[in-house]
Motif scaffolding. Structure first.
Motif, PDB file in Angstrom:
ATOM      1  N   THR A 115      -9.144  -7.181  -6.140  1.00 24.75           N
ATOM      2  CA  THR A 115      -8.941  -8.592  -5.835  1.00 24.75           C
ATOM      3  C   THR A 115      -7.766  -8.721  -4.884  1.00 24.75           C
ATOM      4  O   THR A 115      -6.768  -8.013  -5.018  1.00 24.75           O
ATOM      5  N   GLY A 116      -7.892  -9.615  -3.911  1.00 24.73           N
ATOM      6  CA  GLY A 116      -6.811  -9.868  -2.970  1.00 24.73           C
ATOM      7  C   GLY A 116      -6.689 -11.352  -2.695  1.00 24.73           C
ATOM      8  O   GLY A 116      -7.588 -12.140  -3.012  1.00 24.73           O
ATOM      9  N   PHE A 117      -5.567 -11.748  -2.118  1.00 22.31           N
ATOM     10  CA  PHE A 117      -5.308 -13.147  -1.806  1.00 22.31           C
ATOM     11  C   PHE A 117      -5.240 -13.350  -0.301  1.00 22.31           C
ATOM     12  O   PHE A 117      -4.645 -12.539   0.418  1.00 22.31           O
ATOM     13  N   ILE A 118      -5.834 -14.435   0.149  1.00 19.61           N
ATOM     14  CA  ILE A 118      -5.665 -14.893   1.531  1.00 19.61           C
ATOM     15  C   ILE A 118      -4.839 -16.161   1.446  1.00 19.61           C
ATOM     16  O   ILE A 118      -5.248 -17.140   0.813  1.00 19.61           O
ATOM     17  N   GLY A 167      -3.930 -15.046 -13.404  1.00 16.35           N
ATOM     18  CA  GLY A 167      -3.802 -13.897 -14.290  1.00 16.35           C
ATOM     19  C   GLY A 167      -4.492 -12.665 -13.767  1.00 16.35           C
ATOM     20  O   GLY A 167      -5.173 -11.960 -14.500  1.00 16.35           O
ATOM     21  N   VAL A 168      -4.315 -12.393 -12.486  1.00 14.84           N
ATOM     22  CA  VAL A 168      -4.955 -11.246 -11.859  1.00 14.84           C
ATOM     23  C   VAL A 168      -4.332  -9.960 -12.389  1.00 14.84           C
ATOM     24  O   VAL A 168      -3.120  -9.829 -12.472  1.00 14.84           O
ATOM     25  N   SER A 169      -5.191  -9.016 -12.748  1.00 11.80           N
ATOM     26  CA  SER A 169      -4.682  -7.716 -13.171  1.00 11.80           C
ATOM     27  C   SER A 169      -4.556  -6.824 -11.943  1.00 11.80           C
ATOM     28  O   SER A 169      -5.111  -7.115 -10.898  1.00 11.80           O
ATOM     29  N   GLY A 170      -3.825  -5.776 -12.069  1.00  8.29           N
ATOM     30  CA  GLY A 170      -3.663  -4.849 -10.958  1.00  8.29           C
ATOM     31  C   GLY A 170      -2.216  -4.679 -10.558  1.00  8.29           C
ATOM     32  O   GLY A 170      -1.912  -3.968  -9.620  1.00  8.29           O
ATOM     33  N   GLY A 171      -1.322  -5.369 -11.277  1.00  7.17           N
ATOM     34  CA  GLY A 171       0.091  -5.226 -10.980  1.00  7.17           C
ATOM     35  C   GLY A 171       0.414  -5.629  -9.558  1.00  7.17           C
ATOM     36  O   GLY A 171      -0.004  -6.670  -9.079  1.00  7.17           O
ATOM     37  N   TYR A 172       1.159  -4.761  -8.891  1.00  8.24           N
ATOM     38  CA  TYR A 172       1.603  -5.063  -7.529  1.00  8.24           C
ATOM     39  C   TYR A 172       0.657  -4.520  -6.471  1.00  8.24           C
ATOM     40  O   TYR A 172       0.945  -4.586  -5.295  1.00  8.24           O
ATOM     41  N   ASN A 173      -0.464  -3.962  -6.866  1.00 13.14           N
ATOM     42  CA  ASN A 173      -1.422  -3.396  -5.915  1.00 13.14           C
ATOM     43  C   ASN A 173      -2.499  -4.406  -5.549  1.00 13.14           C
ATOM     44  O   ASN A 173      -3.685  -4.123  -5.634  1.00 13.14           O
ATOM     45  N   ILE A 174      -2.074  -5.580  -5.156  1.00 15.91           N
ATOM     46  CA  ILE A 174      -3.001  -6.654  -4.805  1.00 15.91           C
ATOM     47  C   ILE A 174      -2.796  -6.979  -3.326  1.00 15.91           C
ATOM     48  O   ILE A 174      -1.711  -7.387  -2.920  1.00 15.91           O
ATOM     49  N   PRO A 175      -3.840  -6.789  -2.519  1.00 17.25           N
ATOM     50  CA  PRO A 175      -3.701  -7.088  -1.088  1.00 17.25           C
ATOM     51  C   PRO A 175      -3.387  -8.565  -0.849  1.00 17.25           C
ATOM     52  O   PRO A 175      -3.889  -9.448  -1.537  1.00 17.25           O
ATOM     53  N   LEU A 176      -2.542  -8.804   0.141  1.00 19.50           N
ATOM     54  CA  LEU A 176      -2.189 -10.152   0.561  1.00 19.50           C
ATOM     55  C   LEU A 176      -2.424 -10.239   2.054  1.00 19.50           C
ATOM     56  O   LEU A 176      -1.860  -9.471   2.828  1.00 19.50           O
ATOM     57  N   VAL A 235       8.457 -10.649   1.938  1.00 20.77           N
ATOM     58  CA  VAL A 235       8.991 -11.295   0.741  1.00 20.77           C
ATOM     59  C   VAL A 235       7.861 -11.903  -0.090  1.00 20.77           C
ATOM     60  O   VAL A 235       7.925 -11.928  -1.314  1.00 20.77           O
ATOM     61  N   TYR A 236       6.810 -12.358   0.579  1.00 21.12           N
ATOM     62  CA  TYR A 236       5.678 -12.947  -0.141  1.00 21.12           C
ATOM     63  C   TYR A 236       4.951 -11.921  -0.998  1.00 21.12           C
ATOM     64  O   TYR A 236       4.182 -12.293  -1.880  1.00 21.12           O
ATOM     65  N   ALA A 237       5.159 -10.662  -0.765  1.00 24.02           N
ATOM     66  CA  ALA A 237       4.435  -9.612  -1.481  1.00 24.02           C
ATOM     67  C   ALA A 237       5.049  -9.264  -2.832  1.00 24.02           C
ATOM     68  O   ALA A 237       4.457  -8.510  -3.590  1.00 24.02           O
ATOM     69  N   TRP A 238       6.208  -9.802  -3.145  1.00 19.82           N
ATOM     70  CA  TRP A 238       6.855  -9.501  -4.415  1.00 19.82           C
ATOM     71  C   TRP A 238       6.964 -10.758  -5.251  1.00 19.82           C
ATOM     72  O   TRP A 238       7.637 -11.705  -4.865  1.00 19.82           O
ATOM     73  N   PRO A 239       6.327 -10.766  -6.425  1.00 23.76           N
ATOM     74  CA  PRO A 239       6.438 -11.938  -7.290  1.00 23.76           C
ATOM     75  C   PRO A 239       7.851 -12.081  -7.836  1.00 23.76           C
ATOM     76  O   PRO A 239       8.594 -11.106  -7.934  1.00 23.76           O
TER      77      PRO A 239
END
Length: 126
Positions: free
Chosen positions: A3-6, A74-83, A114-118
């Protein structure tokens, strides 16, 4: 499936591209559909009416939108989510971070990383 976010603002993007917001959404939808066999892109559109009362000139607003979406879905995958951020600083404001080259040029530089780190794990400058 991955899963990734645009992250974008279809209203600002359509204005910049001199087209309709409908056309921009259609292009993004087509892209999302064409990638569906290997990534589930989720569109986070800052032009959504639920964000109308937010200050869209401030990068902290977009950071909050992304962060709230990340934890709300509540996306799973930790920090390995494409943005995938669509648009430059004129569409999605870029925060300033301390330059890694202290003493050379500007003290701060614009950086979308910076957007890549919650949760502000990399500090943004006000």
């Amino acid at each position: 499936m991955l899963t990734g976010f645009i992250l974008t603002d279809t209203k600002r993007l359509s204005s910049l591209l001199a087209t309709t917001q409908y056309d921009v959404i259609n292009v993004l939808s087509s892209y999302i559909t064409s990638c569906a066999s290997y990534i589930n892109w989720q569109l986070i559109d800052a032009a959504d009416p639920m964000y109308d009362n937010m200050d869209k000139s401030d990068c902290h607003t977009y950071y909050s939108i992304l962060n709230d979406y990340y934890y709300g879905v509540g996306v799973s995958g930790g920090y390995n989510i494409p943005l995938f951020i669509i648009g430059g600083d004129d569409i999605i404001p870029m925060p300033a971070i301390t330059s890694p080259l202290s003493g050379v040029g500007s003290e701060y530089i614009g950086a979308d990383m910076v957007y890549a780190w919650p949760n502000s794990e990399i500090g943004m400058m006000d």
